[in-house]
Design a protein around this motif. Structure first.
Motif, PDB file in Angstrom:
ATOM      1  N   VAL A   1       9.274  14.445   1.831  1.00  0.00           N
ATOM      2  CA  VAL A   1       8.218  13.916   0.946  1.00  0.00           C
ATOM      3  C   VAL A   1       7.891  14.957  -0.128  1.00  0.00           C
ATOM      4  O   VAL A   1       7.813  14.642  -1.321  1.00  0.00           O
ATOM      5  CB  VAL A   1       6.932  13.568   1.735  1.00  0.00           C
ATOM      6  CG1 VAL A   1       5.810  13.180   0.783  1.00  0.00           C
ATOM      7  CG2 VAL A   1       7.185  12.431   2.697  1.00  0.00           C
TER       8      VAL A   1
ATOM      9  N   ARG B   1       0.854  -1.191   0.000  1.00  0.00           N
ATOM     10  CA  ARG B   1       0.000   0.000   0.000  1.00  0.00           C
ATOM     11  C   ARG B   1       0.883   1.231   0.000  1.00  0.00           C
ATOM     12  O   ARG B   1       1.857   1.298   0.725  1.00  0.00           O
ATOM     13  CB  ARG B   1      -0.901   0.024   1.259  1.00  0.00           C
ATOM     14  CG  ARG B   1      -1.827   1.252   1.280  1.00  0.00           C
ATOM     15  CD  ARG B   1      -1.898   1.928   2.637  1.00  0.00           C
ATOM     16  NE  ARG B   1      -0.623   2.272   3.188  1.00  0.00           N
ATOM     17  CZ  ARG B   1       0.025   3.418   2.948  1.00  0.00           C
ATOM     18  NH1 ARG B   1      -0.460   4.338   2.151  1.00  0.00           N
ATOM     19  NH2 ARG B   1       1.217   3.638   3.504  1.00  0.00           N
TER      20      ARG B   1
ATOM     21  N   MET C   1      -3.592  18.234  -6.793  1.00  0.00           N
ATOM     22  CA  MET C   1      -3.943  17.692  -5.480  1.00  0.00           C
ATOM     23  C   MET C   1      -5.383  18.081  -5.128  1.00  0.00           C
ATOM     24  O   MET C   1      -6.155  17.270  -4.616  1.00  0.00           O
ATOM     25  CB  MET C   1      -2.982  18.219  -4.402  1.00  0.00           C
ATOM     26  CG  MET C   1      -3.126  17.443  -3.116  1.00  0.00           C
ATOM     27  SD  MET C   1      -2.115  17.965  -1.709  1.00  0.00           S
ATOM     28  CE  MET C   1      -0.464  17.868  -2.240  1.00  0.00           C
TER      29      MET C   1
ATOM     30  N   ILE D   1      -4.649   9.137   1.502  1.00  0.00           N
ATOM     31  CA  ILE D   1      -5.253   9.817   2.653  1.00  0.00           C
ATOM     32  C   ILE D   1      -4.893  11.291   2.497  1.00  0.00           C
ATOM     33  O   ILE D   1      -3.734  11.615   2.265  1.00  0.00           O
ATOM     34  CB  ILE D   1      -4.664   9.273   3.974  1.00  0.00           C
ATOM     35  CG1 ILE D   1      -4.856   7.763   4.062  1.00  0.00           C
ATOM     36  CG2 ILE D   1      -5.283   9.981   5.178  1.00  0.00           C
ATOM     37  CD1 ILE D   1      -4.063   7.116   5.199  1.00  0.00           C
TER      38      ILE D   1
ATOM     39  N   SER E   1       0.729   5.739  -1.010  1.00  0.00           N
ATOM     40  CA  SER E   1      -0.128   6.850  -1.421  1.00  0.00           C
ATOM     41  C   SER E   1      -0.105   6.968  -2.935  1.00  0.00           C
ATOM     42  O   SER E   1       0.967   7.055  -3.541  1.00  0.00           O
ATOM     43  CB  SER E   1       0.340   8.147  -0.780  1.00  0.00           C
ATOM     44  OG  SER E   1       0.145   8.072   0.605  1.00  0.00           O
TER      45      SER E   1
END
Ligand SMILES: Cc1cc2nc3c(=O)[nH]c(=O)nc-3n(C[C@H](O)[C@H](O)[C@H](O)COP(=O)(O)O)c2cc1C
Length: 221
Positions: A93, A10, A118, A165, A12
């Motif tokens: 990130v 998993r 986004m 998320i 993002s």
């Protein structure tokens, strides 16, 4: 899928295919995720699913809001202060994402394009909003939301779907309430973008870092 494969696999997803996710599949994921643990089995979570026209309206609002000059006012406070090691990871990130897209820090136009991407959920055709009642305390019900959120993401991954998320989706809760018909007495806590991942997108293949176990585990004997 084997559990460890799911946990490590998993990730993002920041580029989705436009294909819609069948409603039955979303129901199945949420039904199965309902088996998550919660404080005293209170199951204090609620979810609103945005697809179709409602999601289009949400995306329009998310694109427009930043230019209105009105500051975001999320139901959940967005923390600015993190310990230095944590802040480093957070900044890293952002850097990895932008460098993967070939965007230089000073290139505001390209950065803005990324933020617009986004705002429109990286193309995801579904947004799951995790909410709870304002009559509840904040702390433990928030843990419950965190736990079920991870379960949803793992189940989605197991079924060939991708998730991201996204705190960025809940910055304007009053506007979301109007669009999605969410009553005033619900806290809108976080959003999960859901859809079919574009496996070839560099954004879905960025290197990810995790701390070594001894940086976050303290043993006592
Ligand atoms: C509460 C929470 C909020 C997040 N908000 C965003 C967001 O607004 N935008 C985004 O691109 N990623 C967001 N993320 C994803 C994190 O950046 C991501 O989980 C982290 O970098 C670890 O990467 P991985 O999920 O690929 O393992 C969020 C994650 C969590 C748990």
């Amino acid at each position: 899928m084997e559990l460890l494969t799911a946990i490590k696999g998993r990730r993002s997803i920041r580029k989705f295919k436009p294909d819609k996710v069948p409603k039955n599949l979303i129901r199945e994921i949420l039904n199965e995720a309902g088996w998550s643990p919660s404080w005293g089995n209170t199951q204090s979570w609620e979810f609103y699913i945005l697809t179709g026209k409602t999601l289009d309206e949400f995306k329009e609002m998310s694109l427009e809001k930043p230019s209105t000059g009105l500051p975001p006012s999320p139901d959940v406070y967005m923390p600015e202060n993190w310990l230095p090691a944590m802040k480093l990871r957070y900044v890293e990130v952002g850097k990895v994402v932008l460098s993967t897209l070939g965007i230089k820090r000073e290139d505001k136009k390209s950065r803005d394009d990324y933020y617009r991407d986004m705002a429109t959920l990286f193309g995801a055709p579904c947004l799951i909003l995790a909410c709870n009642s304002r009559d509840l305390a904040v702390e433990y019900p928030m843990l419950d939301i965190g736990i079920i959120t991870q379960t949803i993401c793992l189940l989605a991954h197991d079924k060939g779907l991708g998730t991201c998320i996204m705190a960025a989706t809940v910055r304007y809760p009053d506007a979301i309430r109007k669009i999605a018909g969410i009553p005033d007495d619900k806290r809108i806590i976080l959003g999960i973008a859901l859809g079919y991942p574009d496996p070839d997108s560099p954004l879905n293949n960025i290197p990810r870092q995790r701390a070594e176990i001894d940086e976050f585990v303290h043993w006592t004997e």
